[in-house]
Design a protein around this motif. Structure first.
Motif, PDB file in Angstrom:
ATOM      1  N   PRO A   6     -13.536 -10.038 -33.127  1.00  0.00           N
ATOM      2  CA  PRO A   6     -12.909 -10.207 -34.443  1.00  0.00           C
ATOM      3  C   PRO A   6     -13.091  -9.024 -35.393  1.00  0.00           C
ATOM      4  CG  PRO A   6     -14.995 -11.329 -34.417  1.00  0.00           C
ATOM      5  CD  PRO A   6     -14.819 -10.762 -33.043  1.00  0.00           C
ATOM      6  N   CYS A   7     -13.534  -7.893 -34.856  1.00  0.00           N
ATOM      7  CA  CYS A   7     -13.654  -6.676 -35.653  1.00  0.00           C
ATOM      8  C   CYS A   7     -12.556  -5.705 -35.226  1.00  0.00           C
ATOM      9  CB  CYS A   7     -15.027  -6.035 -35.445  1.00  0.00           C
ATOM     10  SG  CYS A   7     -16.426  -7.106 -35.871  1.00  0.00           S
ATOM     11  N   ALA A  19     -17.805  -0.896 -35.964  1.00  0.00           N
ATOM     12  CA  ALA A  19     -16.991  -2.116 -35.907  1.00  0.00           C
ATOM     13  C   ALA A  19     -17.004  -2.726 -37.297  1.00  0.00           C
ATOM     14  CB  ALA A  19     -17.563  -3.095 -34.888  1.00  0.00           C
ATOM     15  N   VAL A  20     -15.820  -3.003 -37.835  1.00  0.00           N
ATOM     16  CA  VAL A  20     -15.718  -3.509 -39.208  1.00  0.00           C
ATOM     17  C   VAL A  20     -14.790  -4.716 -39.247  1.00  0.00           C
ATOM     18  CG1 VAL A  20     -16.127  -1.232 -40.211  1.00  0.00           C
ATOM     19  CG2 VAL A  20     -13.788  -1.971 -39.784  1.00  0.00           C
ATOM     20  N   THR A  21     -15.024  -5.589 -40.210  1.00  0.00           N
ATOM     21  CA  THR A  21     -14.089  -6.681 -40.486  1.00  0.00           C
ATOM     22  C   THR A  21     -14.355  -7.235 -41.875  1.00  0.00           C
ATOM     23  OG1 THR A  21     -13.147  -8.765 -39.688  1.00  0.00           O
ATOM     24  CG2 THR A  21     -15.535  -8.540 -39.554  1.00  0.00           C
ATOM     25  N   SER A  22     -13.304  -7.695 -42.506  1.00  0.00           N
ATOM     26  CA  SER A  22     -13.429  -8.461 -43.744  1.00  0.00           C
ATOM     27  C   SER A  22     -12.681  -9.789 -43.603  1.00  0.00           C
ATOM     28  CB  SER A  22     -12.874  -7.671 -44.941  1.00  0.00           C
ATOM     29  OG  SER A  22     -11.522  -7.303 -44.717  1.00  0.00           O
ATOM     30  N   ASP A  23     -12.269 -10.091 -42.367  1.00  0.00           N
ATOM     31  CA  ASP A  23     -11.571 -11.356 -42.092  1.00  0.00           C
ATOM     32  C   ASP A  23     -12.602 -12.452 -41.821  1.00  0.00           C
ATOM     33  OD1 ASP A  23      -8.908 -10.482 -42.378  1.00  0.00           O
ATOM     34  OD2 ASP A  23      -8.980  -9.566 -40.393  1.00  0.00           O
ATOM     35  N   CYS A  35     -18.521 -17.310 -45.699  1.00  0.00           N
ATOM     36  CA  CYS A  35     -19.475 -16.229 -45.452  1.00  0.00           C
ATOM     37  C   CYS A  35     -18.953 -14.930 -46.022  1.00  0.00           C
ATOM     38  CB  CYS A  35     -19.748 -16.085 -43.956  1.00  0.00           C
ATOM     39  SG  CYS A  35     -18.394 -15.363 -42.996  1.00  0.00           S
ATOM     40  N   GLY A  36     -19.808 -13.922 -45.993  1.00  0.00           N
ATOM     41  CA  GLY A  36     -19.461 -12.576 -46.419  1.00  0.00           C
ATOM     42  C   GLY A  36     -20.077 -11.565 -45.471  1.00  0.00           C
ATOM     43  N   GLY A  37     -20.067 -10.306 -45.869  1.00  0.00           N
ATOM     44  CA  GLY A  37     -20.559  -9.255 -44.997  1.00  0.00           C
ATOM     45  C   GLY A  37     -22.022  -9.401 -44.627  1.00  0.00           C
ATOM     46  N   TYR A  38     -22.837  -9.821 -45.591  1.00  0.00           N
ATOM     47  CA  TYR A  38     -24.266  -9.946 -45.310  1.00  0.00           C
ATOM     48  C   TYR A  38     -24.568 -11.143 -44.402  1.00  0.00           C
ATOM     49  CZ  TYR A  38     -24.656  -6.533 -49.070  1.00  0.00           C
ATOM     50  OH  TYR A  38     -24.528  -5.414 -49.843  1.00  0.00           O
ATOM     51  N   ASP A  39     -23.757 -12.197 -44.523  1.00  0.00           N
ATOM     52  CA  ASP A  39     -23.926 -13.342 -43.623  1.00  0.00           C
ATOM     53  C   ASP A  39     -23.636 -12.936 -42.180  1.00  0.00           C
ATOM     54  OD1 ASP A  39     -24.400 -15.387 -45.722  1.00  0.00           O
ATOM     55  OD2 ASP A  39     -22.343 -14.889 -46.280  1.00  0.00           O
ATOM     56  N   LEU A  40     -22.545 -12.164 -41.997  1.00  0.00           N
ATOM     57  CA  LEU A  40     -22.223 -11.701 -40.651  1.00  0.00           C
ATOM     58  C   LEU A  40     -23.278 -10.732 -40.135  1.00  0.00           C
ATOM     59  CD1 LEU A  40     -18.363 -11.123 -40.433  1.00  0.00           C
ATOM     60  CD2 LEU A  40     -19.734 -13.007 -39.560  1.00  0.00           C
ATOM     61  N   PHE A  65     -18.083  -6.475 -43.400  1.00  0.00           N
ATOM     62  CA  PHE A  65     -19.101  -6.326 -42.360  1.00  0.00           C
ATOM     63  C   PHE A  65     -18.858  -4.999 -41.665  1.00  0.00           C
ATOM     64  CE2 PHE A  65     -20.005  -6.666 -37.785  1.00  0.00           C
ATOM     65  CZ  PHE A  65     -21.381  -6.881 -37.828  1.00  0.00           C
ATOM     66  N   CYS A  66     -19.913  -4.206 -41.497  1.00  0.00           N
ATOM     67  CA  CYS A  66     -19.773  -2.908 -40.838  1.00  0.00           C
ATOM     68  C   CYS A  66     -21.052  -2.606 -40.060  1.00  0.00           C
ATOM     69  CB  CYS A  66     -19.526  -1.812 -41.882  1.00  0.00           C
ATOM     70  SG  CYS A  66     -19.397  -0.150 -41.177  1.00  0.00           S
ATOM     71  N   VAL A  67     -20.893  -2.263 -38.788  1.00  0.00           N
ATOM     72  CA  VAL A  67     -22.039  -1.904 -37.963  1.00  0.00           C
ATOM     73  C   VAL A  67     -21.691  -0.636 -37.185  1.00  0.00           C
ATOM     74  CG1 VAL A  67     -21.265  -3.435 -36.093  1.00  0.00           C
ATOM     75  CG2 VAL A  67     -23.656  -2.707 -36.188  1.00  0.00           C
TER      76      VAL A  67
END
Length: 308
Positions: A6-7, A19-23, A35-40, A65-67
């Motif tokens: 999902p990223c 790998a990023v997502t805001s969905d 949820c938000g980025g920190y939850d992911l 979310f970004c890793v």
């Protein structure tokens, strides 16, 4: 198909990857309260530890979310674990997508002239005939839940529609389900059945989110106006905010609620009068969010419709 779903993957100039997502709506079934980025990030750390995925560096924000990782294979492995929770990409796309019969440059014009700036039945028919509503498997489930009698299933479907509406904007390349007038009609039909308060309020919230970020459909006005007279403050508040997303509305409806006994309702009325989407007079052009419609097209349609 996106193998990082999902990223989505981004390659950096130094040869590393992200790998990023805001969905975030992909994870609604897992995070019941959203949820938000920190939850992911917390979820990804747990999955990485469990499956021995090393070298991850996080750069998350509340809205993203970004890793980062140098090993593309390990990044794919993390996304695969996230996909076990989010579901497959095919769950979120129509099984047999069809191209609209209308040229892309005409889609926004028909939406503006038929649903957004005014309600014109002939223009609406042209759009609906030319752009069929295509639902993903998940949206088909939502529609089935709203047509049924299970209140718990209705609320869950509306909660997930609301979440997706807030985590995405109107698509520029084509019309998604959230921005399709036929999908809004499903919500209108549900509201027309006089549901009980809990799903009723969630339906209004979902409708507000869609009007704010996807399609500010004037047909929604009567449902927001009806909510203004509800005995519960939450309904009056969402009615105010919903009207504030639409092209034109009677400002007196909002003004009378600036003295509401509920502080949150009175504050919402004051904010909407100051910042809400509205036209005070013919000299002031309404401006949609930049992702929705171009100002040039809006002004041309206004001239053609209203002669101004």
């Amino acid at each position: 198909m996106n193998e990082f779903f999902p990223c989505r993957a981004v390659e950096h100039s130094d040869g590393s990857y992200a790998a990023v997502t805001s969905d975030f709506h992909y994870f609604d079934a897992y995070f019941k309260n959203g949820c938000g980025g920190y939850d992911l990030q917390s979820l990804a750390k747990s999955l990485a530890k469990k499956h021995d995925i090393k070298g991850l560096k996080y750069d998350c924000e509340a809205g993203m979310f970004c890793v980062h990782l140098k090993d593309l294979g390990a990044l794919k492995a993390l996304c695969e674990r996230l996909r076990e929770i989010s579901g497959e990409q095919s769950d979120y796309a129509p099984a047999n997508p069809q191209k609209p019969k209308i040229k892309p440059r005409m889609l926004d014009e028909l939406l503006l002239k038929g649903f957004v700036l005014r309600l014109d039945e002939d223009t609406q028919k042209r759009f609906l005939d030319g752009v069929p509503l295509e639902l993903s498997p998940l949206f088909e489930n939502y529609a089935a839940a709203l047509a049924g009698d299970d209140e718990k299933a209705q609320f869950e479907a509306l909660r997930r529609i609301n979440s997706q509406a807030f985590s995405q904007n109107k698509r520029r390349d084509c019309v998604s389900a959230l921005g399709h007038p036929a999908f809004l009609q499903i919500l209108f039909d549900f509201l027309g059945r006089n549901p009980s308060d809990k799903p009723h309020l969630e339906a209004l919230r979902a409708l507000e989110a869609i009007c704010m970020r996807h399609l500010p459909d004037l047909r929604a006005a009567k449902y927001f106006i009806a909510a203004l007279a509800h005995k519960k403050a939450d309904f009056r508040q969402v009615g105010i905010c919903g009207l504030g997303t639409l092209y034109e509305y009677d400002l007196k409806l909002i003004e009378q609620l600036t003295k509401d006994k509920s502080a949150k309702v009175a504050n919402a009325a004051a904010r909407t009068l100051k910042f809400g989407f509205k036209k005070k007079d013919s000299s002031e052009h309404y401006i949609f969010p930049v992702w929705m419609f171009s100002g040039k097209l809006v002004r041309r349609c206004e001239r053609e419709i209203f002669g101004r």
